[in-house]
Every structure is written in C-alpha cells, then in structure tokens.
Design a protein around this motif. Structure first.
Motif, PDB file in Angstrom:
ATOM      1  N   ARG A 231      11.850   4.841  -3.253  1.00 15.78           N
ATOM      2  CA  ARG A 231      11.082   4.206  -4.319  1.00 15.78           C
ATOM      3  C   ARG A 231      11.953   3.307  -5.187  1.00 15.78           C
ATOM      4  O   ARG A 231      13.162   3.509  -5.331  1.00 15.78           O
ATOM      5  CB  ARG A 231      10.404   5.253  -5.196  1.00 15.78           C
ATOM      6  N   THR A 232      11.291   2.326  -5.763  1.00 13.38           N
ATOM      7  CA  THR A 232      11.859   1.452  -6.781  1.00 13.38           C
ATOM      8  C   THR A 232      11.057   1.665  -8.049  1.00 13.38           C
ATOM      9  O   THR A 232       9.833   1.782  -7.990  1.00 13.38           O
ATOM     10  CB  THR A 232      11.763  -0.027  -6.342  1.00 13.38           C
ATOM     11  N   GLU A 233      11.723   1.733  -9.184  1.00  8.46           N
ATOM     12  CA  GLU A 233      11.034   1.947 -10.450  1.00  8.46           C
ATOM     13  C   GLU A 233      11.058   0.647 -11.249  1.00  8.46           C
ATOM     14  O   GLU A 233      12.131   0.096 -11.512  1.00  8.46           O
ATOM     15  CB  GLU A 233      11.677   3.087 -11.233  1.00  8.46           C
ATOM     16  N   CYS A 234       9.886   0.171 -11.632  1.00 12.90           N
ATOM     17  CA  CYS A 234       9.789  -1.157 -12.237  1.00 12.90           C
ATOM     18  C   CYS A 234       8.484  -1.279 -13.011  1.00 12.90           C
ATOM     19  O   CYS A 234       7.448  -0.747 -12.592  1.00 12.90           O
ATOM     20  CB  CYS A 234       9.865  -2.215 -11.133  1.00 12.90           C
ATOM     21  N   THR A 235       8.504  -1.985 -14.133  1.00 14.21           N
ATOM     22  CA  THR A 235       7.276  -2.282 -14.875  1.00 14.21           C
ATOM     23  C   THR A 235       7.035  -3.784 -15.014  1.00 14.21           C
ATOM     24  O   THR A 235       6.065  -4.190 -15.639  1.00 14.21           O
ATOM     25  CB  THR A 235       7.324  -1.655 -16.281  1.00 14.21           C
ATOM     26  N   SER A 236       7.899  -4.620 -14.451  1.00 14.00           N
ATOM     27  CA  SER A 236       7.694  -6.061 -14.497  1.00 14.00           C
ATOM     28  C   SER A 236       6.614  -6.442 -13.498  1.00 14.00           C
ATOM     29  O   SER A 236       6.778  -6.275 -12.286  1.00 14.00           O
ATOM     30  CB  SER A 236       8.992  -6.799 -14.154  1.00 14.00           C
ATOM     31  N   ILE A 237       5.501  -6.936 -13.979  1.00  9.82           N
ATOM     32  CA  ILE A 237       4.387  -7.249 -13.093  1.00  9.82           C
ATOM     33  C   ILE A 237       4.748  -8.356 -12.110  1.00  9.82           C
ATOM     34  O   ILE A 237       4.301  -8.346 -10.957  1.00  9.82           O
ATOM     35  CB  ILE A 237       3.134  -7.632 -13.912  1.00  9.82           C
ATOM     36  N   THR A 238       5.591  -9.300 -12.536  1.00  7.96           N
ATOM     37  CA  THR A 238       6.005 -10.382 -11.629  1.00  7.96           C
ATOM     38  C   THR A 238       6.807  -9.810 -10.463  1.00  7.96           C
ATOM     39  O   THR A 238       6.589 -10.166  -9.299  1.00  7.96           O
ATOM     40  CB  THR A 238       6.842 -11.419 -12.386  1.00  7.96           C
ATOM     41  N   THR A 239       7.732  -8.906 -10.759  1.00  5.00           N
ATOM     42  CA  THR A 239       8.548  -8.297  -9.717  1.00  5.00           C
ATOM     43  C   THR A 239       7.693  -7.425  -8.802  1.00  5.00           C
ATOM     44  O   THR A 239       7.834  -7.465  -7.570  1.00  5.00           O
ATOM     45  CB  THR A 239       9.675  -7.460 -10.343  1.00  5.00           C
ATOM     46  N   VAL A 240       6.818  -6.612  -9.379  1.00  3.83           N
ATOM     47  CA  VAL A 240       5.955  -5.737  -8.578  1.00  3.83           C
ATOM     48  C   VAL A 240       5.079  -6.562  -7.643  1.00  3.83           C
ATOM     49  O   VAL A 240       4.954  -6.255  -6.446  1.00  3.83           O
ATOM     50  CB  VAL A 240       5.075  -4.857  -9.495  1.00  3.83           C
ATOM     51  N   ARG A 241       4.494  -7.600  -8.153  1.00  2.80           N
ATOM     52  CA  ARG A 241       3.616  -8.440  -7.328  1.00  2.80           C
ATOM     53  C   ARG A 241       4.382  -9.056  -6.160  1.00  2.80           C
ATOM     54  O   ARG A 241       3.898  -9.063  -5.017  1.00  2.80           O
ATOM     55  CB  ARG A 241       2.981  -9.533  -8.192  1.00  2.80           C
ATOM     56  N   THR A 242       5.561  -9.577  -6.425  1.00  3.54           N
ATOM     57  CA  THR A 242       6.359 -10.202  -5.363  1.00  3.54           C
ATOM     58  C   THR A 242       6.779  -9.183  -4.311  1.00  3.54           C
ATOM     59  O   THR A 242       6.730  -9.454  -3.104  1.00  3.54           O
ATOM     60  CB  THR A 242       7.604 -10.885  -5.966  1.00  3.54           C
ATOM     61  N   LEU A 243       7.179  -7.996  -4.737  1.00  2.00           N
ATOM     62  CA  LEU A 243       7.565  -6.943  -3.788  1.00  2.00           C
ATOM     63  C   LEU A 243       6.382  -6.556  -2.907  1.00  2.00           C
ATOM     64  O   LEU A 243       6.538  -6.346  -1.690  1.00  2.00           O
ATOM     65  CB  LEU A 243       8.093  -5.725  -4.535  1.00  2.00           C
ATOM     66  N   LEU A 244       5.208  -6.448  -3.486  1.00  2.00           N
ATOM     67  CA  LEU A 244       4.020  -6.094  -2.699  1.00  2.00           C
ATOM     68  C   LEU A 244       3.682  -7.181  -1.692  1.00  2.00           C
ATOM     69  O   LEU A 244       3.274  -6.900  -0.567  1.00  2.00           O
ATOM     70  CB  LEU A 244       2.834  -5.852  -3.631  1.00  2.00           C
ATOM     71  N   GLN A 245       3.826  -8.423  -2.096  1.00  2.00           N
ATOM     72  CA  GLN A 245       3.465  -9.537  -1.222  1.00  2.00           C
ATOM     73  C   GLN A 245       4.438  -9.724  -0.064  1.00  2.00           C
ATOM     74  O   GLN A 245       4.044 -10.202   1.002  1.00  2.00           O
ATOM     75  CB  GLN A 245       3.388 -10.829  -2.040  1.00  2.00           C
ATOM     76  N   THR A 246       5.692  -9.341  -0.257  1.00  2.00           N
ATOM     77  CA  THR A 246       6.735  -9.687   0.719  1.00  2.00           C
ATOM     78  C   THR A 246       7.322  -8.495   1.462  1.00  2.00           C
ATOM     79  O   THR A 246       8.175  -8.684   2.338  1.00  2.00           O
ATOM     80  CB  THR A 246       7.882 -10.435   0.013  1.00  2.00           C
ATOM     81  N   THR A 247       6.907  -7.279   1.135  1.00  2.00           N
ATOM     82  CA  THR A 247       7.447  -6.093   1.803  1.00  2.00           C
ATOM     83  C   THR A 247       6.306  -5.128   2.128  1.00  2.00           C
ATOM     84  O   THR A 247       5.140  -5.409   1.853  1.00  2.00           O
ATOM     85  CB  THR A 247       8.477  -5.363   0.908  1.00  2.00           C
ATOM     86  N   ASP A 248       6.672  -3.982   2.707  1.00  2.00           N
ATOM     87  CA  ASP A 248       5.686  -2.932   2.988  1.00  2.00           C
ATOM     88  C   ASP A 248       5.593  -1.915   1.854  1.00  2.00           C
ATOM     89  O   ASP A 248       5.178  -0.768   2.051  1.00  2.00           O
ATOM     90  CB  ASP A 248       6.040  -2.215   4.298  1.00  2.00           C
ATOM     91  N   MET A 249       5.985  -2.313   0.672  1.00  2.00           N
ATOM     92  CA  MET A 249       5.916  -1.401  -0.469  1.00  2.00           C
ATOM     93  C   MET A 249       4.468  -1.148  -0.899  1.00  2.00           C
ATOM     94  O   MET A 249       3.571  -1.954  -0.636  1.00  2.00           O
ATOM     95  CB  MET A 249       6.716  -1.951  -1.654  1.00  2.00           C
ATOM     96  N   ILE A 250       4.288  -0.005  -1.563  1.00  2.00           N
ATOM     97  CA  ILE A 250       2.990   0.407  -2.104  1.00  2.00           C
ATOM     98  C   ILE A 250       3.161   0.602  -3.602  1.00  2.00           C
ATOM     99  O   ILE A 250       4.192   1.100  -4.060  1.00  2.00           O
ATOM    100  CB  ILE A 250       2.520   1.732  -1.463  1.00  2.00           C
TER     101      ILE A 250
END
Length: 315
Positions: A231-250
């Motif tokens: 897991r990665t812990e993050c509250t930046s919506i920009t970072t979360v959105r990019t990670l979701l779009q470009t990886t298999d993260m949930i």
C-alpha cells in the motif's frame, strides 16, 4: 506573580507587528528590513515590550533568534489580534462596496475536487475583485490556523469536533465512497468479486489519522481481513488519481470523483458503512468576512446541485 495589564495603553500595535515579524524572519535585522525601520529602533521597541511584560520573548542562537516559552505564548495572541484587525479592515471595505477582499480556504481531500472549483468559478464571475486563496493540508493542521484567523473556513469531509468547543460545522452534502480502479484493471474480470480478492493488488490508502482510513480499517476488520500489505498512503487527490489511472492500484474515493473521470470505474463491492459528509468548519465565535460569506453562499449553491445530481442518478 503580578497580573500583567495589557489594556493600559502601554502595549502598542507596533509591538505586536514587530514580535510577529521577528518570529517569522528569525532575525532582528531581517525583521527590520521587512518592516522598513532601522534595526536599533526595532531593538528598542522589543526591549520596551519585554520590560512591560517582565519577561524575555526571544533568545539569541547561532542561527538567529527564537521565541522563548513566553514568546511563543505572546505570539499566539499577537497573531490572533493582528488577524482580527485584518478581518476588521476587510469587513469595513466589504461593507463599503462588496467588491473586493480575500477569502482563504483550507481544504481536505473531500470537497476540493468538484465542489470548490465550481464555487470559485462562479464567485469569480460574480466578484472578480475577491481573491481566493486555497491551502491544502490535513484537518488537524488546519485547525490552529483557523482559530488564529489565518484561514476563514475549512472545506472537506467533516471530522469529529466534540473535543474542540471553539468550532462549529455546516453540512453541505453527503455521498458514498467507492472502491475505484482504472477501466482496464484485471480485478474487473473476476467473477463474484469480493473484498478478499483485492488483497493481492497494490492499494492507495488515506493517512492513518484520517476518518476515512479509520472507517476502511473497520470494513476490513468486519470481513476478517488484514489491510493490504502492498500500500501507499496518500491524501493528495491529484496523486491518487494519477496512480489509479496509470497502475493497478485500488483506492477508496468519493463517488463524485468517479463521476468526473472517464478513465476510472467503481468496483461492484459496496462500502455501505462508509460515507463522507462534506461541509464547512468554522470558528464558533466571530462573524465571517464579506468575502468568506459570499464564498459560503456559492458553496451552498453548488452543494445543492451536486445533491440533486446524485439523487437523479440514484433514481
């Protein structure tokens, strides 16, 4: 110990200004340059204030000066007084023409993605002379700045304030939280998908001190499951959105984020116990500046539109 009377006229506004300037710049010389006064004059004023208070406010160190215990205490009140005076000036100006001013908003993950941009856009159309300052930080970090008057309001998911009597809250809307992935995510092809099937994938989770993280932990616990190890812990919506779009993260994110991003989809796993109430946190006492009041009106308007849209889609 004697009681110090600060209402006898001996403490001046310039004393408050110079103490805050010295603390912010870390050196008397730098503070003097910032205030555009001679360093000896500033030093004399500082000594005068320390004599009135009967304590030292700063100590000199190898890298400049730093506040003493007494200095930290005085600074807290000095900043609050100066913030109130700034508010008074803005309020007078706002009452005179209602066209200029500044509103400073502290934001969390919730509310900053859809509601706030819409409210800012219409406010600027209506009052282009109002400056909007947006500062993102965790809720606990925002609270002291709100109480000191450095920010006007906090917008985001409403956190419990039972142990913070100096605050009040206004609920704007409530919405579900969904488990979200990119459209091509392999989990979407799993028949009868359950929460346990997702443990092998990488996750983005909120920080430990957030309300959403606590609620997600309860969901996993109720299912008899551990938190995802990868897991990665993050509250930046920009970072979360990019990670979701470009990886298999949930990630567990508000439904409105999914609705505004064509690359993201919600998994068919309900989080019925997890909802977010988005609203405003304000000081319990004191009135809003005209600029902040106008911003609050726009937030109310767009929150109602978001509620209507969610109700229409659910229907």
């Amino acid at each position: 110990m004697r009681t110090i009377d600060l209402l006898n006229g001996r403490v001046k506004l310039r004393h408050l200004t110079l103490v805050v300037a010295i603390a912010e710049h870390g050196a008397v010389s730098h503070a003097a340059d910032h205030l555009r006064i001679a360093q000896p004059a500033l030093t004399r004023s500082l000594r005068e204030l320390e004599h009135i208070l009967g304590v030292d406010l700063f100590v000199r160190g190898p890298r400049g000066v730093r506040p003493t215990l007494y200095g930290d205490a005085f600074l807290e009140h000095a900043r609050a007084v100066l913030a109130e005076l700034r508010r008074a000036g803005e309020r007078i100006t706002g009452l005179a023409d209602g066209e200029v001013g500044t509103v400073t908003i502290g934001t969390l993950l919730a509310g900053s993605n859809v509601l706030l941009p819409r409210a800012i856009a219409t406010l600027k159309e209506d009052r282009p002379g109002i400056t909007v300052v947006v500062q993102e930080a965790p809720f606990d970090t925002q609270i002291p700045r709100l109480l000191e008057g450095d920010i006007d309001l906090i917008l985001g998911r409403l956190n419990p304030i039972d142990d913070l009597p100096g605050l009040r809250q206004i609920t704007l809307y409530s919405e579900p939280v969904r488990l979200v992935v990119r459209r091509g995510h392999p989990a979407r092809s799993v028949d009868g998908l359950a929460l346990g099937d997702l443990l092998g994938f990488p996750w983005v989770l909120p920080l430990e001190q957030t309300a959403l993280r606590h609620e997600l932990e309860q969901v996993f616990h109720a299912e008899g499951l551990p938190l995802p190890g990868n897991r990665t812990e993050c509250t930046s919506i920009t970072t979360v959105r990019t990670l979701l779009q470009t990886t298999d993260m949930i990630a567990a994110i508000p439904e409105s984020l999914v609705r505004t991003d064509d690359e993201l989809v919600a998994l068919p796993i309900p989080l019925s116990s997890v909802r977010r109430s988005v609203g405003i946190t304000l000081p319990a006492r004191g009135s809003l500046t005209p600029s902040a009041r106008i911003m609050l009106e726009h937030l109310h308007t767009h929150a109602a539109e978001i509620t209507d849209l969610m109700e229409a889609e659910d229907g």
